[in-house]
Design a protein around this motif. Structure first.
Motif: not given
Length: 150
Positions: A40-44, A54-65
């Motif tokens: 879920s993470y990316i780094i610089v 930063g991270a992209l956390h997926i909650y559902s097929v339509n929503l991520a944080e």
């Protein structure tokens, strides 16, 4: 350079996040939780030093944080945070995510990137009970919730 981290990057990620965790800006995540969610993470990096995350956390097929967004204080105001958010947004689009959520103290930063403020009551319940309950500010949180349709 923006890239996906590997497990040996966890120590560097934690070192970058620690000052933000101590200030109550970012939730603490232990090494095992980061390892479980490493994809879920990316780094610089700059000369092999992690200067942004930063991270992209997926909650559902339509929503991520977008969460755990941090830039080393010596590298702030150079567009690194923006690059991280845009990279995570591109990743979300490729996955078919329709909306990005963030809870932040940096409202203006996210508004410049097209996010709009929403009432916290609209934040998905599973976010509150999986993450917010761990926060030192819960239940008196003053973070701002924002969302972006992508």
């Amino acid at each position: 350079m923006i890239k996906k981290p590997i497990l040996s990057d966890i120590k560097g990620i934690q070192n970058l996040l620690n000052p933000f965790i101590k200030n109550g800006i970012i939730l603490k995540r232990d090494d095992d939780e980061i390892a479980t969610n490493i994809r879920s993470y990316i780094i610089v990096t700059d000369n092999d030093k992690i200067i942004g995350v930063g991270a992209l956390h997926i909650y559902s097929v339509n929503l991520a944080e977008i969460r755990s967004l941090a830039v080393d204080e010596n590298y702030q105001k150079k567009g690194i945070g923006k690059k991280i958010v845009l990279a995570l947004e591109e990743e979300a689009k490729k996955l078919g995510i329709k909306q990005l959520l963030t809870l932040t103290y940096q409202k203006e930063f996210f508004e410049k990137l097209g996010f709009i403020e929403i009432p916290k009551i609209e934040v998905p319940e599973h976010k509150v009970w999986s993450d917010c309950i761990k926060c030192q500010h819960f239940p008196n949180c003053n973070e701002i919730s924002l969302i972006k349709t992508i």
